[in-house]
Design an enzyme around this catalytic site. Structure first.
Site, PDB file in Angstrom:
ATOM      1  N   ASP A  38     -22.853 -55.899 -31.767  1.00 29.22           N
ATOM      2  CA  ASP A  38     -23.670 -57.093 -30.758  1.00 29.22           C
ATOM      3  C   ASP A  38     -23.232 -57.290 -29.823  1.00 29.22           C
ATOM      4  O   ASP A  38     -22.032 -56.659 -29.399  1.00 29.22           O
ATOM      5  CB  ASP A  38     -23.336 -57.971 -32.303  1.00 29.22           C
ATOM      6  CG  ASP A  38     -24.354 -59.303 -31.567  1.00 29.22           C
ATOM      7  OD1 ASP A  38     -24.217 -59.879 -30.878  1.00 29.22           O
ATOM      8  OD2 ASP A  38     -25.456 -59.331 -32.597  1.00 29.22           O
ATOM      9  N   ILE A  65     -30.084 -60.053 -36.932  1.00 27.70           N
ATOM     10  CA  ILE A  65     -29.336 -59.197 -37.834  1.00 27.70           C
ATOM     11  C   ILE A  65     -28.953 -58.492 -36.881  1.00 27.70           C
ATOM     12  O   ILE A  65     -27.777 -57.450 -37.595  1.00 27.70           O
ATOM     13  CB  ILE A  65     -29.732 -59.119 -38.729  1.00 27.70           C
ATOM     14  CG1 ILE A  65     -31.044 -58.900 -38.456  1.00 27.70           C
ATOM     15  CG2 ILE A  65     -30.182 -60.693 -40.373  1.00 27.70           C
ATOM     16  CD1 ILE A  65     -32.101 -58.468 -39.817  1.00 27.70           C
ATOM     17  N   LYS A  66     -29.539 -57.941 -36.154  1.00 29.19           N
ATOM     18  CA  LYS A  66     -29.606 -56.664 -35.078  1.00 29.19           C
ATOM     19  C   LYS A  66     -29.126 -55.484 -35.980  1.00 29.19           C
ATOM     20  O   LYS A  66     -27.707 -54.162 -35.934  1.00 29.19           O
ATOM     21  CB  LYS A  66     -28.203 -57.349 -33.676  1.00 29.19           C
ATOM     22  CG  LYS A  66     -28.425 -57.810 -32.612  1.00 29.19           C
ATOM     23  CD  LYS A  66     -27.727 -57.959 -31.602  1.00 29.19           C
ATOM     24  CE  LYS A  66     -28.022 -58.612 -30.676  1.00 29.19           C
ATOM     25  NZ  LYS A  66     -28.044 -59.811 -31.353  1.00 29.19           N
ATOM     26  N   ARG A  67     -30.013 -55.644 -37.235  1.00 30.75           N
ATOM     27  CA  ARG A  67     -29.892 -54.457 -37.863  1.00 30.75           C
ATOM     28  C   ARG A  67     -30.702 -52.737 -37.773  1.00 30.75           C
ATOM     29  O   ARG A  67     -31.221 -53.181 -36.465  1.00 30.75           O
ATOM     30  CB  ARG A  67     -30.231 -54.457 -39.633  1.00 30.75           C
ATOM     31  CG  ARG A  67     -29.878 -55.192 -39.812  1.00 30.75           C
ATOM     32  CD  ARG A  67     -28.087 -55.397 -40.213  1.00 30.75           C
ATOM     33  NE  ARG A  67     -27.451 -56.824 -41.187  1.00 30.75           N
ATOM     34  CZ  ARG A  67     -26.857 -57.702 -40.726  1.00 30.75           C
ATOM     35  NH1 ARG A  67     -26.491 -57.962 -39.479  1.00 30.75           N
ATOM     36  NH2 ARG A  67     -25.944 -58.509 -41.871  1.00 30.75           N
ATOM     37  N   THR A  93     -33.779 -59.415 -35.286  1.00 32.67           N
ATOM     38  CA  THR A  93     -33.660 -58.575 -34.560  1.00 32.67           C
ATOM     39  C   THR A  93     -32.688 -57.360 -35.323  1.00 32.67           C
ATOM     40  O   THR A  93     -33.058 -57.522 -35.926  1.00 32.67           O
ATOM     41  CB  THR A  93     -31.929 -59.035 -33.381  1.00 32.67           C
ATOM     42  OG1 THR A  93     -31.178 -59.053 -34.241  1.00 32.67           O
ATOM     43  CG2 THR A  93     -32.764 -60.324 -33.048  1.00 32.67           C
TER      44      THR A  93
END
Lengths: 309, 309
Positions: free
Chosen positions: A108, B104-106, B140
């Site tokens: 991130d 969460i940008k997974r 996200t």
């Protein structure tokens, strides 16, 4: 931690990591039944089944291997109870003196990456106290956000003697969609690989950097090139077995010293009992099937490396 | 869910999302003290402080805004107790009828992305039962692994009427390191943007697709181009305020209909009481400072959009 990993690979003669990715359909019925009897068909029940499954596999393989790689998604899908099973698995593997690679693929912007790094490989402060939340030894990191997304992980590694594996070329079929695109005539994964080498330079253990890379077994030719671009980086190689990679595909991920790579197998080991080859063990003895599969994998890689010599 | 988001933006006249990223140093001392008195200086104490802080901010702003965006890293850093506070926050925001975007940008290979999708926007099966683990409305997603890493998220969105914001151009300073590199003369983020438009085509709500994109407020010129590349995708715009973006930078992220973008502010709202501008509220009334900051932000964006007309 990279020195411990290297030392344990030398000791076990097995540059292998067991992927603890417990899908429910890998878990034998007797384990599920027992867990559901105690906790019901609940998230807690699923988490208990996962934990008991992992424990038995770890008990049956820990003396043969240097490291495990729990894939956090397989736990996170069962919410908080699932993540508790992740935590228990990490702690138990540490009791067994295994190196734990948290396959979390986080990444991130700066302050947020710093929080992930603190949570997984670092410590957090609460008032005057300090805690180790998840406490893995290595984590996987997604580089799409660039240096300032990766730097906070590196900073924590330096402080805590931990390590990273940064996604460079992933094992999946469509990994090329962005990773293979040419930039000034060279694929993106090479540029990411160069960054990994650069980031890793002032992060040296005895012989290898603790900033490593992920490169899929399914792309051996790219592995050969990336091995040269990142000579001091350990490469975590997923995609062996179930995803199609074979021992002979893997030699170029290793350096001449026979080190520099660690190959992951998940399904091929933890669900070995479902393969014809190991069917004789039966579902009851699934963990012994895993042990046999670890031995076969170590031998496959070892003989591939010997042929190369 | 995209239709609900659009409807709520129209109702509130505020294309705003409040980023619930509770760093400990944002949380007023009286809240920390009370939490530590009850739970000690422990992870549970930190989690309680976060939860009480969030609750007060939500109570003071929910009628003005369509959505919140909790950044899971800020919870995950406090381990299991932190993640419980995340869960409680998601549930509470749903009680207040807010749209919840899990930041969460997974992103991983297929089966693993499927597990993340199930856990965050879908359901999991345990025996004969089905559960909603975290239950966000949008998440996200990191696109570095390509289509087969993103597809499982899209599949769950279709089933569950949920949505995604896929990282295209992030707001951080070094986002250009890989995202801006030229491929056949065009930057990588444009290619990712094209993919987002393509993935979103058969995922249409009434007027917008539920497959959206993340494009940082700090790069308004790129926002203008990406707006055209992805005309039907909602853009989640981080980087307003604290990271340097202003209302006037934002107009090109919106379509002519005044829709198509939702702007996030985290620190600028939840820690507004620390700014000189809102100091008169005092630490005790931090949530009222947040309310004032939401109003100011909505006005800033509204007047920028009016000037454009």
């Amino acid at each position: 931690m990279i020195d411990k990993l290297v030392e344990m690979i030398k000791k076990t003669h097995a540059p292998i990591v067991v992927g603890l990715d417990p899908m429910m359909n890998y878990i034998p019925e007797h384990i599920q039944k027992k867990a559901f009897a105690e906790f019901g068909e609940t998230l807690e029940g699923a988490a208990e089944a996962i934990w008991q499954f992992n424990k038995e596999i770890v008990d049956c393989t820990y003396d043969l291997i240097p490291a495990v790689k729990p894939q956090i998604a397989m736990y996170e899908q069962f919410g908080i109870p699932g993540l508790k099973a992740f935590q228990k698995t990490v702690d138990y593997c540490h009791q067994k003196d295994l190196v734990v690679i948290g396959d979390i693929k986080r990444g991130d912007i700066g302050s947020t990456s710093a929080a992930y790094a603190a949570g997984h490989i670092g410590t957090v402060k609460v008032g005057s106290k300090e805690y180790v939340p998840f406490g893995e030894d290595f984590v996987t990191v997604n580089p799409y956000l660039g240096t300032d997304g990766v730097r906070p992980f590196i900073d924590v590694c330096k402080e805590q003697k931990k390590g990273l594996f940064i996604l460079v070329k992933t094992s999946n079929p469509s990994s090329g969609e962005f990773q293979d695109r040419l930039i000034d005539g060279r694929p993106l994964y090479e540029l990411v690989g160069e960054k990994v080498a650069e980031w890793g330079k002032d992060c040296m253990g005895e012989s290898y950097s603790y900033i490593g890379a992920v490169v899929g077994a399914t792309y051996p030719e790219m592995g050969r090139i990336l091995r040269k671009i990142m000579p001091k980086s350990f490469i975590l190689v997923p995609g062996y077995g179930a995803q199609g990679g074979k021992g002979s595909d893997l030699v170029h991920f290793f350096n001449e010293d026979g080190l520099g790579a660690i190959v992951n197998s998940s399904r091929g080991i933890i669900a070995a009992y479902k393969q014809e080859e190991y069917a004789q063990f039966g579902e009851e003895h699934f963990a012994e099937a895993s042990r046999a599969a670890v031995k076969a994998m170590a031998e496959d890689i070892d003989s591939a490396l010997k042929v190369r010599e």
